[in-house]
Enzyme design. Structure first.
Site, PDB file in Angstrom:
ATOM      1  N   HIS A 158      -6.018 -80.200  71.650  1.00 21.23           N
ATOM      2  CA  HIS A 158      -6.131 -80.788  70.578  1.00 21.23           C
ATOM      3  C   HIS A 158      -7.438 -82.107  70.718  1.00 21.23           C
ATOM      4  O   HIS A 158      -7.715 -82.898  70.217  1.00 21.23           O
ATOM      5  CB  HIS A 158      -5.443 -82.308  70.293  1.00 21.23           C
ATOM      6  CG  HIS A 158      -4.190 -81.280  69.704  1.00 21.23           C
ATOM      7  ND1 HIS A 158      -3.036 -81.014  70.596  1.00 21.23           N
ATOM      8  CD2 HIS A 158      -3.306 -81.824  68.461  1.00 21.23           C
ATOM      9  CE1 HIS A 158      -1.699 -80.253  70.064  1.00 21.23           C
ATOM     10  NE2 HIS A 158      -2.062 -80.968  69.170  1.00 21.23           N
ATOM     11  N   GLN A 177      -5.745 -77.654  62.019  1.00 24.75           N
ATOM     12  CA  GLN A 177      -5.341 -78.780  62.456  1.00 24.75           C
ATOM     13  C   GLN A 177      -6.474 -78.862  62.948  1.00 24.75           C
ATOM     14  O   GLN A 177      -6.290 -80.835  62.695  1.00 24.75           O
ATOM     15  CB  GLN A 177      -3.579 -78.686  61.884  1.00 24.75           C
ATOM     16  CG  GLN A 177      -3.498 -79.728  61.892  1.00 24.75           C
ATOM     17  CD  GLN A 177      -1.409 -79.402  61.751  1.00 24.75           C
ATOM     18  OE1 GLN A 177      -0.908 -78.885  62.717  1.00 24.75           O
ATOM     19  NE2 GLN A 177      -0.851 -79.523  60.908  1.00 24.75           N
ATOM     20  N   PHE A 178      -6.443 -78.701  64.149  1.00 25.86           N
ATOM     21  CA  PHE A 178      -7.480 -79.115  65.890  1.00 25.86           C
ATOM     22  C   PHE A 178      -7.650 -78.056  65.738  1.00 25.86           C
ATOM     23  O   PHE A 178      -8.014 -76.739  65.425  1.00 25.86           O
ATOM     24  CB  PHE A 178      -6.514 -79.339  66.707  1.00 25.86           C
ATOM     25  CG  PHE A 178      -5.254 -81.165  66.145  1.00 25.86           C
ATOM     26  CD1 PHE A 178      -5.861 -81.931  66.663  1.00 25.86           C
ATOM     27  CD2 PHE A 178      -4.252 -80.269  66.149  1.00 25.86           C
ATOM     28  CE1 PHE A 178      -4.683 -83.393  66.214  1.00 25.86           C
ATOM     29  CE2 PHE A 178      -3.331 -81.816  65.149  1.00 25.86           C
ATOM     30  CZ  PHE A 178      -3.852 -82.689  65.618  1.00 25.86           C
ATOM     31  N   LEU A 219       2.419 -71.019  59.048  1.00 22.30           N
ATOM     32  CA  LEU A 219       1.386 -71.576  60.813  1.00 22.30           C
ATOM     33  C   LEU A 219       0.944 -70.583  61.347  1.00 22.30           C
ATOM     34  O   LEU A 219       1.550 -69.550  61.631  1.00 22.30           O
ATOM     35  CB  LEU A 219       2.559 -71.874  60.800  1.00 22.30           C
ATOM     36  CG  LEU A 219       2.092 -73.030  61.430  1.00 22.30           C
ATOM     37  CD1 LEU A 219       3.437 -73.929  62.878  1.00 22.30           C
ATOM     38  CD2 LEU A 219       1.514 -73.012  63.230  1.00 22.30           C
ATOM     39  N   GLU A 245      -3.382 -69.150  61.867  1.00 26.28           N
ATOM     40  CA  GLU A 245      -4.658 -69.442  61.741  1.00 26.28           C
ATOM     41  C   GLU A 245      -5.384 -68.513  61.125  1.00 26.28           C
ATOM     42  O   GLU A 245      -6.916 -68.092  59.869  1.00 26.28           O
ATOM     43  CB  GLU A 245      -5.446 -70.658  63.062  1.00 26.28           C
ATOM     44  CG  GLU A 245      -5.508 -71.762  63.086  1.00 26.28           C
ATOM     45  CD  GLU A 245      -3.024 -72.249  63.822  1.00 26.28           C
ATOM     46  OE1 GLU A 245      -3.072 -70.380  63.629  1.00 26.28           O
ATOM     47  OE2 GLU A 245      -3.005 -73.097  63.657  1.00 26.28           O
ATOM     48  N   GLU A 279      -2.129 -75.923  56.714  1.00 28.20           N
ATOM     49  CA  GLU A 279      -0.696 -76.219  57.126  1.00 28.20           C
ATOM     50  C   GLU A 279      -0.907 -77.343  56.717  1.00 28.20           C
ATOM     51  O   GLU A 279      -1.261 -78.493  57.553  1.00 28.20           O
ATOM     52  CB  GLU A 279      -0.848 -75.598  59.328  1.00 28.20           C
ATOM     53  CG  GLU A 279      -1.194 -74.554  59.243  1.00 28.20           C
ATOM     54  CD  GLU A 279      -1.953 -74.240  60.785  1.00 28.20           C
ATOM     55  OE1 GLU A 279      -1.742 -74.674  61.131  1.00 28.20           O
ATOM     56  OE2 GLU A 279      -1.495 -72.952  60.768  1.00 28.20           O
ATOM     57  N   ILE A 284      -8.671 -73.618  66.213  1.00 28.25           N
ATOM     58  CA  ILE A 284      -9.250 -72.536  65.409  1.00 28.25           C
ATOM     59  C   ILE A 284      -9.610 -71.399  65.825  1.00 28.25           C
ATOM     60  O   ILE A 284     -10.412 -70.661  65.310  1.00 28.25           O
ATOM     61  CB  ILE A 284     -10.746 -73.968  65.329  1.00 28.25           C
ATOM     62  CG1 ILE A 284     -11.406 -73.687  64.283  1.00 28.25           C
ATOM     63  CG2 ILE A 284     -11.591 -72.946  66.436  1.00 28.25           C
ATOM     64  CD1 ILE A 284     -12.618 -74.742  63.821  1.00 28.25           C
TER      65      ILE A 284
END
Lengths: 343, 357
Positions: free
Chosen positions: A146, A99-100, A75, A77, A46, A104
């Site tokens: 995050h 991204q973070f 977007l 995952e 992303e 995940i």
């Protein structure tokens, strides 16, 4: 001049192939190198193409290698991991970015049920040479979800490798090896130290060994074991101990699974005392396993119980209180003192 | 509301043509279809009976849905890739996977997935629902990245269309215009959950609309219809014109797996009704009525199939146990030092369990 070259010129002294880079720039350098050397390497995730990644780890890749190999995904995952598995089954070497780490978990089914066992369940007919990259860890005052350090989730899965760099040079060398590796690698990047302490990195395409601990500092009185961003505090603790004439050996585990237990055993054989430092929550963690293995195989080397400095068994606090959660240099020193004073 | 209106059919449940067959379906091809369907059904029956007598583990039958998978198998080109769920015995067989391998799979042996023939790059069965569709999207992406004129076919049940993997993959197939064909085997039941509890859409094929790709419906019990629609969708994919979602209407005449008892949740009437619609009888009727097939040929076929199955069983029973070290030798390309001792340990344990020292 590409954005990537621009960034390098701004931040780096360029002499031959040597660049002075931060950890995140070293990731970028390794991605550029591998995409140049191997047409099978593709990058997806992303905001990774046009935007160059939210941390700029993939900056300049799209400009240099084109949209066909550098792909902004919808977007999703789960999809990113699943698509990487499919690509890898065709012999591509996808490097997928999440991204973070807090996002995940949607990839877990694909990583556990498919990536980790593709080779096994087809008895080698198909393989899964993919890398799943994600920034992880706290300390940057980020919003909720995050700042997690949940590396143990992946370390538990046979068939995966979990690799965590703690310096620009190791980020470069370990990522090169992770991409070259014929099996799936979860590559977790400690974002708190993404932009600390730039270091000279030689961009020669040389990888560093996986499944191997790195002894960052030799010592004889106590072994300090850590990985990722906590290496910073661990090295600081070693400095302080040095001032007290205590010689601490500092080992960066780097590949947390499979674990290079032999290097750790050799060290505690020498020092007899040991502190394991991790940012992750305490229970059922990588430090739990290291501690268990040291007891199983090195009990008679130990002159004191293994000490662990960890996060608490709580969800990562919102950033206002994350300093309460994060292990500190002082925490490490206290644990070292306990280990050193034990008779 | 956008909805897919037509449901392609050439041969109805009574064996009558509802429209002329396409040129691609010659008499010779029809016989190939028929012989394959009969073999798959006979073999499936044998597989279930082997489970019932304790010679195989739990297995998923494809009874009543053979035409979907067979139609796919015949429509695919050799270098296309299949990312199947777990009722695609027919497509596997057509693509060169041996009957023995299929028994090995339900017999609990990973070597089943070594695959031969055209299936070299096909994925093994995907048990986690709908995950194979994202892998198919990845495979299709690989074809696109490498500018290869190949396509991927992936299959799932109608229950799988409720999962995120399904929507996410379809969405990507639209955005990236992937060379991909997704076939839903709408066999009406996801274990005990009827299709009416999976979705409020008129048809599962309507789910293509949100992804901006073509959605088609087909009589999944008419192999000619499945073959024709999948083949045309593959032609479209090969030509770089994007993905297709196909809903193939059928009925699960069997239990979900041999571990299931469908009498708990559906009526005998419903199942008896569905038997009138099954895929093989209609094709047989068509062949007989058009003098393409004779009772003698039928007898010969049945005995050929039996022979093939007997030979398979003999081969299956002769397979030697895999070495216990395989579990470690195929864990990674090179076994990490950390696990060497476990490899030795399982070998010793295996020897001891076999009565050795």
């Amino acid at each position: 001049m590409t954005a990537h070259q621009n960034a390098l010129h701004q931040n780096a002294e360029i002499a031959n192939n040597t660049h002075k880079v931060t950890l995140v720039e070293a990731v970028n350098l390794a991605l550029h190198r591998m995409m140049k050397e191997d047409p099978d390497v593709v990058v997806l995730g992303e905001d990774i193409a046009t935007n160059g990644g939210v941390f700029r780890a993939t900056l300049g890749l799209k400009e240099q290698f084109g949209c066909k190999r550098v792909m902004d995904t919808p977007l999703a995952e789960t999809l990113i991991a699943g698509v990487a598995v499919g690509m890898a089954s065709q012999g591509l070497k996808p490097v997928a970015e999440i991204q973070f780490m807090g996002f995940i978990y949607a990839t877990l089914e694909h990583m556990i049920d498919h990536a980790a066992r593709m080779r096994n369940r087809t008895r080698g007919r198909l393989t899964c040479p993919m890398v799943l990259r994600a920034p992880f860890g706290g300390g940057i005052h980020a919003p909720e979800h995050h700042s997690e350090s949940t590396e143990a989730l992946f370390a538990h899965i046979p068939g995966l490798r979990v690799v965590i760099p703690s310096s620009p040079a190791r980020a470069y060398g370990l990522l090169i090896s992770a991409i070259q590796d014929p099996d799936p690698v979860v590559f977790l990047e400690p974002k708190r130290i993404y932009r600390m302490n730039p270091q000279n990195v030689i961009d020669d395409g040389e990888g560093l060994p996986l499944d191997t601990c790195f002894t960052l500092r030799e010592g004889s009185d106590i072994t300090l074991i850590s990985w990722g961003a906590m290496i910073k505090e661990t090295l600081e603790a070693a400095d302080t101990l040095q001032q007290q004439n205590i010689s601490a050996e500092v080992i960066d585990v780097a590949t947390i699974s499979p674990l290079d237990i032999n290097t750790l055993l050799l060290s505690i054989e020498k020092t007899g005392r040991c502190v394991i430092v991790q940012e992750a929550a305490r229970s059922c963690s990588v430090s739990s396993d290291i501690s268990a293995q040291l007891s199983e195989q090195g009990l008679l080397y130990l002159q004191a119980p293994v000490q662990r400095v960890t996060g608490y068994d709580i969800p990562m606090p919102y950033f206002k209180n994350e300093h309460l959660y994060m292990p500190t240099t002082q925490d490490i020193l206290s644990a070292a003192k306990k280990a050193l004073e034990f008779v | 509301m956008t909805t897919v209106k037509t449901c392609t059919q050439f041969i109805d449940a009574n064996g009558k043509l509802t429209q002329p067959l396409p040129d691609s379906i010659t008499a010779e091809r029809l016989l190939e279809f028929y012989k394959t369907l009969v073999l798959v059904r006979q073999f499936d029956k044998k597989t279930v009976s082997l489970q019932r007598t304790g010679q195989l583990g739990t297995c998923a039958s494809c009874l009543g849905q053979e035409a979907i998978s067979a139609g796919i198998g015949f429509a695919m080109r050799k270098d296309d890739v299949l990312a199947p769920y777990y009722r695609d015995q027919a497509a596997h067989i057509i693509r060169g996977v041996s009957l023995t391998s299929i028994l090995q799979y339900w017999g609990g042996d990973e070597r089943a997935n070594l695959f031969n023939g055209e299936a070299q790059q096909d994925l093994p069965n995907s048990i986690p629902i709908a995950t194979q569709i994202t892998h198919a999207a990845g495979i299709a992406s690989a074809f696109k990245i490498r500018s290869e004129k190949r396509a991927v076919v992936t299959t799932c049940g109608e229950g799988a269309t409720s999962r995120g993997d399904f929507y996410e993959s379809l969405n990507l197939a639209g955005v990236w215009q992937l060379p991909m064909v997704v076939v839903i085997n709408n066999n009406q039941w996801a274990i005990s959950t009827p299709s009416t509890l999976q979705s409020h859409a008129n048809h599962f094929a309507d789910k293509a609309a949100a992804a901006g790709i073509e959605g088609l419906r087909v009589d999944g019990n008419d192999i000619c219809a499945v073959y024709d629609v999948v083949e045309k969708s593959l032609q479209k994919a090969h030509a770089g014109k994007g993905a297709t979602l196909i809903e193939a209407m059928s009925y699960r005449l069997c239990d979900h797996t041999t571990a299931d008892d469908a009498t708990r949740y559906r009526s005998a009437d419903e199942v008896n009704q569905a038997w009138k619609n099954e895929p093989i009888k209609r094709l047989q009727t068509y062949l007989f009525n058009n003098t393409l097939w004779s009772p003698e040929q039928e007898q010969q076929l049945l005995s050929d199939c039996q022979q093939k199955i007997d030979d398979t069983l003999a081969q299956y029973n002769a397979i030697e146990a895999a070495p216990a070290s395989d579990f470690f030798d195929y864990l990674y390309d090179t076994l990490p030092d950390a696990y060497q001792w476990q490899r030795e340990h399982i070998q010793t344990k295996s020897r001891q369990m076999m009565g050795g020292a």
